[in-house]
Motif scaffolding. Structure first.
Motif, short mmCIF file in Angstrom:
data_model
loop_
_atom_site.label_atom_id
_atom_site.label_comp_id
_atom_site.label_asym_id
_atom_site.label_seq_id
_atom_site.Cartn_x
_atom_site.Cartn_y
_atom_site.Cartn_z
N GLU A 182 0.84 -1.19 0.00
CA GLU A 182 0.00 0.00 0.00
C GLU A 182 0.88 1.24 0.00
OE1 GLU A 182 -2.87 0.07 3.12
OE2 GLU A 182 -3.73 -1.89 2.61
N THR A 183 0.49 2.22 -0.81
CA THR A 183 1.17 3.50 -0.84
C THR A 183 0.13 4.61 -0.80
OG1 THR A 183 1.22 3.44 -3.27
CG2 THR A 183 3.18 2.65 -2.11
N ARG A 184 0.47 5.70 -0.18
CA ARG A 184 -0.46 6.82 -0.07
C ARG A 184 -0.29 7.75 -1.27
NH1 ARG A 184 -3.81 8.94 3.27
NH2 ARG A 184 -3.36 7.35 4.84
N VAL A 185 -1.40 8.06 -1.92
CA VAL A 185 -1.41 8.99 -3.05
C VAL A 185 -1.59 10.42 -2.55
CG1 VAL A 185 -2.54 9.58 -5.21
CG2 VAL A 185 -2.30 7.18 -4.57
N ASP A 186 -2.57 10.62 -1.68
CA ASP A 186 -2.78 11.91 -1.03
C ASP A 186 -3.45 11.66 0.32
OD1 ASP A 186 -5.59 11.59 -1.53
OD2 ASP A 186 -5.30 12.42 -3.54
N ASP A 187 -3.95 12.71 0.95
CA ASP A 187 -4.53 12.57 2.29
C ASP A 187 -5.74 11.66 2.32
OD1 ASP A 187 -2.63 14.16 3.35
OD2 ASP A 187 -3.85 15.99 3.44
N GLU A 188 -6.39 11.48 1.17
CA GLU A 188 -7.63 10.71 1.15
C GLU A 188 -7.55 9.45 0.31
OE1 GLU A 188 -10.49 13.39 -0.36
OE2 GLU A 188 -10.44 14.76 1.36
N ARG B 246 -3.27 3.63 -2.60
CA ARG B 246 -3.12 2.67 -3.70
C ARG B 246 -2.69 1.32 -3.13
NH1 ARG B 246 0.64 4.95 -6.22
NH2 ARG B 246 -0.54 6.00 -7.89
N SER B 247 -3.45 0.28 -3.44
CA SER B 247 -3.10 -1.08 -3.01
C SER B 247 -2.76 -1.91 -4.24
CB SER B 247 -4.27 -1.72 -2.25
OG SER B 247 -3.94 -3.03 -1.84
N GLN B 248 -1.64 -2.63 -4.18
CA GLN B 248 -1.19 -3.44 -5.31
C GLN B 248 -1.03 -4.90 -4.89
OE1 GLN B 248 2.42 -1.36 -6.52
NE2 GLN B 248 1.34 -0.43 -8.24
N LEU B 249 -1.55 -5.78 -5.73
CA LEU B 249 -1.36 -7.22 -5.55
C LEU B 249 -0.48 -7.71 -6.69
CD1 LEU B 249 -2.15 -9.94 -4.17
CD2 LEU B 249 -3.99 -10.08 -5.85
N VAL B 250 0.67 -8.28 -6.35
CA VAL B 250 1.63 -8.75 -7.36
C VAL B 250 1.57 -10.27 -7.43
CG1 VAL B 250 4.04 -8.81 -8.05
CG2 VAL B 250 3.11 -6.77 -6.96
N ILE B 251 1.29 -10.80 -8.63
CA ILE B 251 1.26 -12.24 -8.87
C ILE B 251 2.55 -12.60 -9.61
CG2 ILE B 251 -0.02 -14.16 -9.88
CD1 ILE B 251 -2.46 -12.35 -9.96
N PRO B 252 3.49 -13.26 -8.95
CA PRO B 252 4.75 -13.59 -9.62
C PRO B 252 4.61 -14.83 -10.48
CG PRO B 252 4.82 -14.33 -7.35
CD PRO B 252 3.47 -13.69 -7.55
N SER B 253 5.18 -14.79 -11.67
CA SER B 253 5.24 -15.95 -12.56
C SER B 253 3.88 -16.65 -12.65
CB SER B 253 6.31 -16.93 -12.06
OG SER B 253 6.48 -18.00 -12.96
N LEU B 254 2.97 -16.04 -13.38
CA LEU B 254 1.58 -16.47 -13.43
C LEU B 254 1.44 -17.96 -13.74
CD1 LEU B 254 -1.28 -15.13 -13.30
CD2 LEU B 254 -1.24 -15.22 -15.80
N HIS B 255 0.67 -18.67 -12.92
CA HIS B 255 0.36 -20.08 -13.12
C HIS B 255 -1.04 -20.23 -13.70
CE1 HIS B 255 3.38 -21.37 -9.75
NE2 HIS B 255 3.93 -20.69 -10.73
N MET B 256 -1.32 -21.42 -14.20
CA MET B 256 -2.65 -21.67 -14.74
C MET B 256 -3.71 -21.54 -13.65
SD MET B 256 -4.30 -22.36 -17.51
CE MET B 256 -3.09 -23.05 -18.65
N ALA B 257 -3.38 -21.94 -12.43
CA ALA B 257 -4.35 -21.87 -11.34
C ALA B 257 -4.62 -20.44 -10.89
CB ALA B 257 -3.85 -22.69 -10.15
#
Length: 586
Positions: free
Chosen positions: A309-315, A318-329
């Motif tokens: 999570e990173t803050r963009v402004d006071d309100e 930004r939340s990021q979900l990183v999927i490494p090396s995408l699998h079929m599942a």
């Protein structure tokens, strides 16, 4: 002479009665051990400093007007602590270890005007306890651990003119707490006439608390900015502790907005990517106060995805979900959830995986998996077993004797037993477990583990049948009934069913039991055929598996006798034995 004697008798008689009364009834002002007592124009006082008292004594004299017990290791104020001391007007219990205050601890103290509990360990105060102290004017709760002040806290204190809540753990407070202060309201209705005449000011201390300057503090902050007599702040420079963007700022430097529920959004919610790619899902959340954000996804196993999570402004966050090396599942729907005390919001992402082959509409072929394809003749021994059975499915484990395990990929083939279409899941190096959830009841499944992109070979599959969900008890005890197991090491088999493979080194007694069970099954089947077709229940599926087991049990016995000596001299990795068990297993 007689007159003098009569006068002396008249004088000494009351004195003698008083002395007798004094001997019969002990003086009420006798001091407690380790304490000192004084008597001045303000009344009688009891002073106990740095004693090992530990608790409020039961025999406190009843005519004290002031009691001061400090540094005496008191831990609580029980019910009716000073109920017999009716004249008590001032009670100081500073610098003890009081953590608990009974709701009736001030019972009987109708004359109490001053209560000081500074330097204790109170996390909360039963504010209704002050119903028993209608004349209380001074309340000192400095240096405790109070973190909440209810809106109705001061309603039971109609005459309170001094309140010290400094050096506590208050973070958020409502201005309604002070709007409900009876004396303050009375003076405001009178236009401050009492204050102007010097009769009554209301003193409030709130400094040195870790104030959280977000929208929840908006009303209180506006109240503090407008404070004027008769209300006087002991220290008007209240400062913010959080959030970090406002830490250290004074209240009069901060402007706060009204609270709002989260609004989750995303610029791209439908993604089609190749196997092996790194994928980042990004969710923007606008909210006041800051929301709690979490992700959900329909994976059957959690592979340790990274969320940041990173803050963009006071309100905005930004939340990021990183999927490494995408699998079929990993394909499916991912959802970003955000909530605060006002409400909640969410946004979903659909992750698709490109096909290896050209599409039917003439599209170009997509990228292959990010690993070298295995040659058809490469044959690595894989020891596979079911390590866990749960209400929802199974957990698969395997071991492969490879030359380079840090670069070896595997493929999981999962599907219904009679279906040619199997779901493929690519497992990266270093992973040797896979969990299967949400299986259908009374269904026959097949799961295989192969090297890289190979098709399943002998000894690389397990066929199992899920049980009936007739009752919760049956689900808890045995939802998954493993009917046929291939290449399984040390797997517990349900009672009444025997799995005999060359890998498990079954004894002949085991095979004999298998054979005997098969004979009983055949007799039961003859009876069933005369009564009509067998229904598609769990029992019928179990019988189907037993049929395969019975067909092959005699063949296994023959092979066992001829190859037992040979197998004892060969390692598993060099010469993995083929197992012929169950109904046409691979």
């Amino acid at each position: 002479m007689g007159f003098c004697k009569r006068n002396m008798a008249t004088f000494y008689t009351p004195l003698a009665i008083a002395l007798l009364f004094y001997k019969v009834i002990p003086a009420s002002t006798s001091c407690l051990p380790g304490c000192s007592c004084t008597n001045d124009n303000l009344g009688k006082s009891l002073l106990c400093m740095e004693t090992a008292m530990g608790r409020i004594p039961d025999n406190v004299p009843n005519d004290f007007s002031k009691i001061r017990i400090e540094n005496s290791h008191l831990t609580e104020l029980p019910r009716g602590s000073f109920a017999n001391v009716n004249a008590l007007a001032s009670l100081w219990l500073n610098f003890n270890d009081i953590t608990l205050m009974n709701v009736k601890s001030l019972e009987g103290l109708t004359n109490l005007t001053e209560l000081r509990l500074q330097g204790n360990k109170l996390r909360s105060v039963p504010w209704t306890a002050f119903q028993d102290t209608p004349n209380l004017k001074i309340l000192d709760l400095k240096r405790n651990r109070l973190d909440v002040l209810p809106e109705s806290a001061l309603r039971q204190l109609p005459g309170l003119t001094y309140l010290d809540l400094s050096f506590n753990q208050l973070t958020v407070i409502s201005r309604d707490v002070f709007l409900n202060w009876p004396l303050l309201n009375t003076q405001e209705r009178n236009g401050g006439k009492e204050a102007s005449s010097g009769e009554a000011n209301v003193v409030l201390a709130l400094h040195d608390n870790p104030w959280l300057c977000d929208c929840r503090l908006k009303g209180f902050l506006e109240f503090i900015k407008t404070v004027s007599p008769p209300l006087i702040l002991m220290n008007s420079y209240l400062t913010c502790t959080a959030p970090s963007s406002r830490a250290g700022k004074f209240f009069h430097e901060v402007g706060l907005k009204t609270c709002m529920k989260p609004e989750a959004s995303a610029s791209e919610t439908n993604m089609t990517v190749s196997l092996g790619d790194n994928v980042t899902l990004q969710c923007l959340v606008k909210a006041r106060p800051d929301p709690a954000i979490h992700w959900s996804y329909n994976l059957k196993i959690i592979r340790g995805f990274t969320v940041s999570e990173t803050r963009v402004d006071d309100e905005t966050v930004r939340s990021q979900l990183v999927i490494p090396s995408l699998h079929m599942a990993d394909r499916g729907v991912y959802t970003c959830f955000a909530n605060n005390f006002i409400g909640n919001s969410s946004v979903s992402f659909l992750v698709n995986i490109k096909s290896f082959n050209a599409s039917s509409s003439g599209g170009a072929a997509m990228s292959p998996p990010p690993f070298l394809l295995a040659s058809a003749d490469e044959n690595i021994y894989i020891d596979i077993r079911i390590s866990k059975q749960t209400v929802y499915g199974i957990t698969l484990e395997w071991y492969a004797a490879t030359d380079n395990p840090t670069e070896t990929w595997f493929t999981i083939h999962l599907g219904k037993y009679h279906s040619d279409k199997k779901e493929l899941t690519y497992i990266g190096p270093g992973i040797n477990t896979y969990s299967v959830d949400n299986l259908l009841p009374v269904t026959k499944y097949e799961v295989c583990v192969t090297l890289k992109n190979q098709t399943p070979r002998a000894g690389q599959c397990i066929v199992f049948v899920t049980g009936s969900d007739i009752s919760q008890l049956e689900q808890r005890e045995k939802l998954i009934h493993i009917m046929v197991i291939v290449c399984v090491m040390g797997l517990a088999v349900p009672v009444g069913m025997y799995a005999c493979t060359t890998d498990t080194r079954c004894t002949f007694s085991c095979l004999d039991r298998c054979t005997e069970q098969c004979k009983r099954r055949r007799r039961q089947e003859k009876t069933l055929r005369t009564n009509g077709e067998r229904q598609g229940t769990f029992d019928s599926l179990q019988a189907t598996s037993d049929e395969g087991l019975c067909r092959d049990s005699e063949e296994v016995m023959m092979k066992r006798r001829s190859s037992q000596d040979k197998n004892n001299h060969k390692g598993r990795a060099q010469d993995p034995p083929e197992t012929t068990i169950g109904a046409k297993l691979y």
